[in-house]
Design an enzyme around this catalytic site. Sequence first.
Site, mmCIF file in Angstrom:
data_model
loop_
_atom_site.group_PDB
_atom_site.id
_atom_site.type_symbol
_atom_site.label_atom_id
_atom_site.label_comp_id
_atom_site.label_asym_id
_atom_site.label_seq_id
_atom_site.Cartn_x
_atom_site.Cartn_y
_atom_site.Cartn_z
ATOM 1 N N LYS A 1 50.974 73.551 55.718
ATOM 2 C CA LYS A 1 51.326 73.277 56.599
ATOM 3 C C LYS A 1 53.003 74.061 56.295
ATOM 4 O O LYS A 1 53.380 74.010 57.468
ATOM 5 C CB LYS A 1 52.305 71.569 56.854
ATOM 6 C CG LYS A 1 50.283 70.441 56.905
ATOM 7 C CD LYS A 1 51.329 69.742 56.944
ATOM 8 C CE LYS A 1 51.661 68.894 56.376
ATOM 9 N NZ LYS A 1 51.143 68.226 55.133
ATOM 10 N N ARG B 1 52.564 60.019 59.350
ATOM 11 C CA ARG B 1 51.992 60.520 58.190
ATOM 12 C C ARG B 1 50.907 58.711 57.848
ATOM 13 O O ARG B 1 50.069 58.897 57.471
ATOM 14 C CB ARG B 1 52.296 60.500 56.683
ATOM 15 C CG ARG B 1 52.379 61.446 55.360
ATOM 16 C CD ARG B 1 52.784 61.673 54.531
ATOM 17 N NE ARG B 1 53.161 62.313 53.754
ATOM 18 C CZ ARG B 1 53.848 63.621 53.339
ATOM 19 N NH1 ARG B 1 54.927 63.864 54.739
ATOM 20 N NH2 ARG B 1 53.851 64.675 52.370
ATOM 21 N N ARG C 1 51.036 76.288 43.828
ATOM 22 C CA ARG C 1 52.686 76.004 45.109
ATOM 23 C C ARG C 1 53.540 76.873 44.124
ATOM 24 O O ARG C 1 53.842 75.868 43.070
ATOM 25 C CB ARG C 1 52.869 75.148 45.780
ATOM 26 C CG ARG C 1 52.670 75.056 46.515
ATOM 27 C CD ARG C 1 52.757 74.550 47.852
ATOM 28 N NE ARG C 1 53.051 72.958 48.036
ATOM 29 C CZ ARG C 1 53.152 72.239 48.163
ATOM 30 N NH1 ARG C 1 52.495 72.708 49.963
ATOM 31 N NH2 ARG C 1 53.088 70.930 48.359
ATOM 32 N N ARG D 1 56.693 71.668 41.807
ATOM 33 C CA ARG D 1 57.418 70.385 42.282
ATOM 34 C C ARG D 1 56.769 69.155 41.491
ATOM 35 O O ARG D 1 55.265 69.502 41.519
ATOM 36 C CB ARG D 1 56.942 69.823 43.759
ATOM 37 C CG ARG D 1 57.983 70.893 44.713
ATOM 38 C CD ARG D 1 57.507 70.620 46.049
ATOM 39 N NE ARG D 1 56.883 69.522 46.382
ATOM 40 C CZ ARG D 1 56.117 69.448 48.155
ATOM 41 N NH1 ARG D 1 56.542 70.089 48.580
ATOM 42 N NH2 ARG D 1 55.657 68.376 48.192
ATOM 43 N N ARG E 1 48.330 61.937 45.198
ATOM 44 C CA ARG E 1 48.271 61.940 46.542
ATOM 45 C C ARG E 1 47.516 61.849 47.540
ATOM 46 O O ARG E 1 47.236 62.003 48.638
ATOM 47 C CB ARG E 1 49.281 63.588 46.914
ATOM 48 C CG ARG E 1 50.745 63.380 46.262
ATOM 49 C CD ARG E 1 51.177 64.581 45.908
ATOM 50 N NE ARG E 1 51.586 65.565 47.660
ATOM 51 C CZ ARG E 1 52.068 66.514 47.511
ATOM 52 N NH1 ARG E 1 51.544 67.045 46.318
ATOM 53 N NH2 ARG E 1 52.130 66.765 48.421
HETATM 54 P P1 AMP Z 1 55.837 66.268 51.973
HETATM 55 O O1 AMP Z 1 56.647 67.786 51.266
HETATM 56 O O2 AMP Z 1 56.045 66.429 53.090
HETATM 57 O O3 AMP Z 1 54.911 66.823 50.662
HETATM 58 O O4 AMP Z 1 56.889 65.357 50.845
HETATM 59 C C1 AMP Z 1 57.018 64.667 49.642
HETATM 60 C C2 AMP Z 1 56.985 63.354 48.884
HETATM 61 O O5 AMP Z 1 57.412 62.871 50.369
HETATM 62 C C3 AMP Z 1 55.164 62.527 50.047
HETATM 63 O O6 AMP Z 1 54.622 63.469 48.828
HETATM 64 C C4 AMP Z 1 55.987 61.407 50.078
HETATM 65 O O7 AMP Z 1 56.431 60.926 48.763
HETATM 66 C C5 AMP Z 1 57.055 61.686 50.384
HETATM 67 N N1 AMP Z 1 57.468 61.473 51.852
HETATM 68 C C6 AMP Z 1 57.555 62.525 52.690
HETATM 69 N N2 AMP Z 1 57.267 62.563 54.810
HETATM 70 C C7 AMP Z 1 56.914 61.422 53.999
HETATM 71 C C8 AMP Z 1 56.391 60.505 55.101
HETATM 72 N N3 AMP Z 1 56.578 60.627 56.519
HETATM 73 N N4 AMP Z 1 56.097 58.859 54.712
HETATM 74 C C9 AMP Z 1 55.857 58.626 53.395
HETATM 75 N N5 AMP Z 1 56.349 59.338 52.332
HETATM 76 C C10 AMP Z 1 56.642 60.493 53.259
#
Ligand code: AMP
Length: 251
Positions: free
Chosen positions: A41, A118, A157, A190, A201
């Site tokens: 994404k 999400r 990644r 990360r 996750r």
């Molecule tokens: P991402 O970069 O989108 O994978 O987000 C990294 C982390 O940020 C996720 O694993 C969550 O811990 C938190 N996070 C980001 N966006 C959300 C969301 N919309 N709802 C809940 N947690 C989020």
Amino acid sequence: MSERRDRAAWFEGGDAKCDDIPSPKGRPYRLVLLGPPGVGKGTQAELLCKSLGTCHLSTGDVFRAAQCQTDHSPALQAALEAMRRGELVSDGLVVSMVSERSGCLSCRGGFLLDGFPRTAAQAVALDELLEQQDVGLDAVLSYELPLGEIVDRLSGRRTCSKCKAVFHVTARPPQKEGVCDLCGGQLIQREDDRPESIRVRMRAYEESTKPLADYYQQSGRQVPIRAEGTPETILERSLDALQTLAVSPKV
Ligand code: AMP
């Protein structure tokens, strides 16, 4: 990706203004990107933004940027701890963070939301914010990929510690190992791309995010995109899907 923007309004919230307001190449698109972690994404968001001239709004980027600051409210501190454990941040906190930045939803350049919503509750909240801003979603692009390929992608990644650009050790390697092509920053894995966090996750995705896809499917806004192949092939599929929408709007 020379067109990366400062995204000050998104990162800082409140009254912060972007130095560089996007000017879309054609109509402004308002899109949500969906798909499990590792489906690509983030990469598609960057390529789509470059191609459409729109702005990349990632909630994960906002949380990662907050990690580098020291002065956290108790709520933000709890959110960052959840993130480090690979769990989702609570709906309440994520929604209030996005609503503090809801001006970005009516930006004249359009937007591309990545990582939000999400959960179905977040999607309902987003619909309310969009209504307040008097704008609608053009489409929810849903990227789909078999599980084995997702695990391969995630463990390879690498993310730039400075500008957050995303690379992959085999599928999208940087020109110089460990160094960002765009800003020269250090590429890191990360914390939440490590195997223990990946498993948590994926479980969180199964439990929380599938009802979200159902929500968008039921309202006819979901557009499935096969996420196999190179980033460029997947981009082409995404642009084709948007073209089809432009001819026969679904929303
Ligand atoms: P991402 O970069 O989108 O994978 O987000 C990294 C982390 O940020 C996720 O694993 C969550 O811990 C938190 N996070 C980001 N966006 C959300 C969301 N919309 N709802 C809940 N947690 C989020």
